[in-house]
Design a protein around this motif. Structure first.
Motif, PDB file in Angstrom:
ATOM      1  N   TRP A   1      34.614 -18.997  -7.551  1.00 52.20           N
ATOM      2  CA  TRP A   1      33.183 -19.138  -7.807  1.00 52.20           C
ATOM      3  C   TRP A   1      32.513 -19.948  -6.702  1.00 52.20           C
ATOM      4  CZ3 TRP A   1      30.217 -23.494  -8.249  1.00 52.20           C
ATOM      5  CH2 TRP A   1      30.862 -24.710  -8.504  1.00 52.20           C
ATOM      6  N   GLY A   2      33.244 -20.875  -6.096  1.00 50.24           N
ATOM      7  CA  GLY A   2      32.657 -21.684  -5.034  1.00 50.24           C
ATOM      8  C   GLY A   2      32.291 -20.872  -3.815  1.00 50.24           C
ATOM      9  N   LEU A   3      33.153 -19.918  -3.435  1.00 52.08           N
ATOM     10  CA  LEU A   3      32.840 -19.062  -2.288  1.00 52.08           C
ATOM     11  C   LEU A   3      31.668 -18.146  -2.598  1.00 52.08           C
ATOM     12  CD1 LEU A   3      36.277 -18.007  -0.747  1.00 52.08           C
ATOM     13  CD2 LEU A   3      34.999 -20.142  -0.528  1.00 52.08           C
ATOM     14  N   GLN A   4      31.569 -17.704  -3.850  1.00 49.77           N
ATOM     15  CA  GLN A   4      30.441 -16.858  -4.240  1.00 49.77           C
ATOM     16  C   GLN A   4      29.129 -17.646  -4.219  1.00 49.77           C
ATOM     17  OE1 GLN A   4      31.296 -14.392  -7.819  1.00 49.77           O
ATOM     18  NE2 GLN A   4      33.331 -15.292  -7.674  1.00 49.77           N
ATOM     19  N   ALA A   5      29.146 -18.830  -4.803  1.00 47.82           N
ATOM     20  CA  ALA A   5      27.913 -19.616  -4.928  1.00 47.82           C
ATOM     21  C   ALA A   5      27.372 -20.049  -3.576  1.00 47.82           C
ATOM     22  CB  ALA A   5      28.164 -20.841  -5.805  1.00 47.82           C
ATOM     23  N   THR A   6      28.248 -20.235  -2.608  1.00 46.73           N
ATOM     24  CA  THR A   6      27.822 -20.700  -1.283  1.00 46.73           C
ATOM     25  C   THR A   6      27.620 -19.556  -0.289  1.00 46.73           C
ATOM     26  OG1 THR A   6      30.144 -21.061  -0.695  1.00 46.73           O
ATOM     27  CG2 THR A   6      28.921 -22.961  -1.559  1.00 46.73           C
ATOM     28  N   LYS A   7      27.757 -18.308  -0.769  1.00 48.40           N
ATOM     29  CA  LYS A   7      27.535 -17.103   0.046  1.00 48.40           C
ATOM     30  C   LYS A   7      28.518 -16.967   1.208  1.00 48.40           C
ATOM     31  CE  LYS A   7      22.697 -16.333  -1.186  1.00 48.40           C
ATOM     32  NZ  LYS A   7      22.601 -17.372  -2.224  1.00 48.40           N
TER      33      LYS A   7
END
Length: 433
Positions: A150-156
């Motif tokens: 989710w961290g990679l998704q949230a930070t694009k």
């Protein structure tokens, strides 16, 4: 408030700040005021690098790039040095050397690969019995989570065309599991600054942080968790396998990273501070001097703000930890997957420095762990920090900018949040597209 912060732990040694452009005059002043003659200098060693044993045995160790000395002083010498700060322009500050720790949330979640697979099976069962709209939403979330954290998704990060290629990222922590299959074939430079301990990580904290900052694009087991998968890794062991260290080892690691041209220095470590505490004048100058030499230091804001009785966040929170509270070191707060401030994350409550600058994903963060565990999910501002460090490497590759200019880009492009800037600074770090 039932969280008590103990007085700062010190080693009995001292940090001495010398003039940036006149280290030699500072050393002469140090000798004149203390009588100390046996002085070891980083510049005299290969790569400006002290070994852990040299650091431990030296009465005085000078880090030439930083203009800082770590000195053993008796009470009379301390008094003489303190007086010199007021009269001698070659001695700028004297501070006790602190003990620092790996910053991790005391209520970390530990999720093994088998647990995650079981969790996924349970969610699949719920999806099969949900309404169509619920099924669509849950399937999307599950598919996303199975491919990347989710961290990679949230930070694009997944949308970015950059990989950190050509950028050197130093992670100063408990070391790295050099046998981990996800790092096979990567260019890794390592150095231990802990006497009697190799870089090989027997703690896990450092391996987790390096995985987030620089982990593989195609790990041996999905999901993807790493940001700058093509960056050159510099693993500096400045914390022991028990997760503790001292300022001298951290400064040695920073000196080593700057000497090696690392544009990014990530430090998920620190010591708690109390309301009203001032930041270290010496670390502030270290941060400034690093920026001028093209190295951005990024550090964890600290995890002291969870009420130990209720589990909720204190109001006000506890202040940003040392050394992240130095204004010229980028302090990183932690967010959860709902983009809310983590209960443990420290905040900007001291008016004399100690601000939060930016925020990153820091709750339930999945990344590498020493073998045979392989992966683990934990929480902390320690986990948010390498997200920012990895993304800083992407910006450095994309623009060629370093130091102050790189800092400004990270702040400019952060996603603004409906949360106080005292909690999240400029907002959630975002990758360049």
């Amino acid at each position: 408030m039932n969280n008590s912060i103990t007085p700062m732990e010190t080693t009995g040694r001292y940090l001495v700040l010398l003039p940036e452009n006149s280290v030699d005059s500072g050393i002469r002043a140090l000798t004149n005021n203390t009588g100390i003659q046996n002085i070891a200098r980083a510049v005299d060693f290969e790569g400006h690098t002290f070994t852990a044993e040299q650091l431990e045995s030296a009465d005085t160790a000078v880090f030439d790039n930083l203009g800082v000395a770590v000195v053993s002083l008796d009470p009379d010498q301390v008094q003489s040095m303190s007086a010199a700060t007021a009269t001698d322009g070659a001695i700028l500050a004297v501070e006790p050397e602190r003990v620092v720790y790996a910053i991790a949330d005391s209520q970390n979640t530990t999720l093994t690969t088998d647990y995650l697979k079981g969790f996924r099976d349970a969610v699949n069962h719920l999806i099969n019995q949900a309404t169509p709209s619920e099924t669509e939403l849950a399937t999307t979330l599950l598919a996303d989570d199975s491919a990347a954290t989710w961290g990679l998704q949230a930070t694009k990060v997944l949308e970015s065309s950059y990989s950190g290629f050509g950028i050197k990222v130093a992670v100063l922590d408990t070391g790295l599991d050099l046998t981990h299959p996800d790092f096979a074939g990567r260019k890794i430079t390592s150095q231990s600054f802990i006497s009697g301990e190799a870089v090989q990580d027997l703690n896990g904290h450092g391996t987790h942080c390096i995985g987030t900052a620089c982990g593989s694009k195609t790990p041996s087991i999905v999901p993807r968790y790493g940001v700058a998968y093509n960056a050159e890794i510099f693993a500096g062991k400045v914390l022991s396998n028990r997760g503790s260290g001292a300022d001298g080892g951290i400064l040695a690691g920073i000196e080593w990273a700057i000497t090696n041209g690392c544009q990014i220095i990530s430090m998920s470590l620190g010591a708690p501070t109390r309301p009203g505490d001032t930041y270290s004048r010496i670390y502030e100058q270290v941060g400034l001097r690093a920026l001028r030499q093209g190295s951005l230091i990024i550090a964890a804001a600290g995890n002291d703000s969870r009420d130990l009785r209720t589990g909720k966040r204190l109001s006000p929170p506890m202040p940003v930890s040392h050394p992240a509270n130095a204004p010229s070191i980028m302090a990183v707060a932690a967010l959860d997957s709902q983009l809310q401030i983590a209960a443990f994350s420290n905040g900007s409550i001291n008016h004399n420095g100690g601000q939060v600058d930016i925020a990153g994903p820091g709750v339930d963060v999945y990344s590498t762990w020493p073998m045979p565990t392989r992966y683990r999910t934990i929480s902390g501002t320690s986990m948010a920090t390498p997200h920012v460090a990895g993304i800083a490497a992407l910006y450095a590759q994309a623009t060629g900018l370093t130091g102050h200019a790189l800092w400004a880009l990270l702040m400019r492009d952060a996603q603004r949040l409906l949360l106080p800037s005292t909690d999240v600074g400029a907002g959630l770090v975002q990758a360049p597209l």
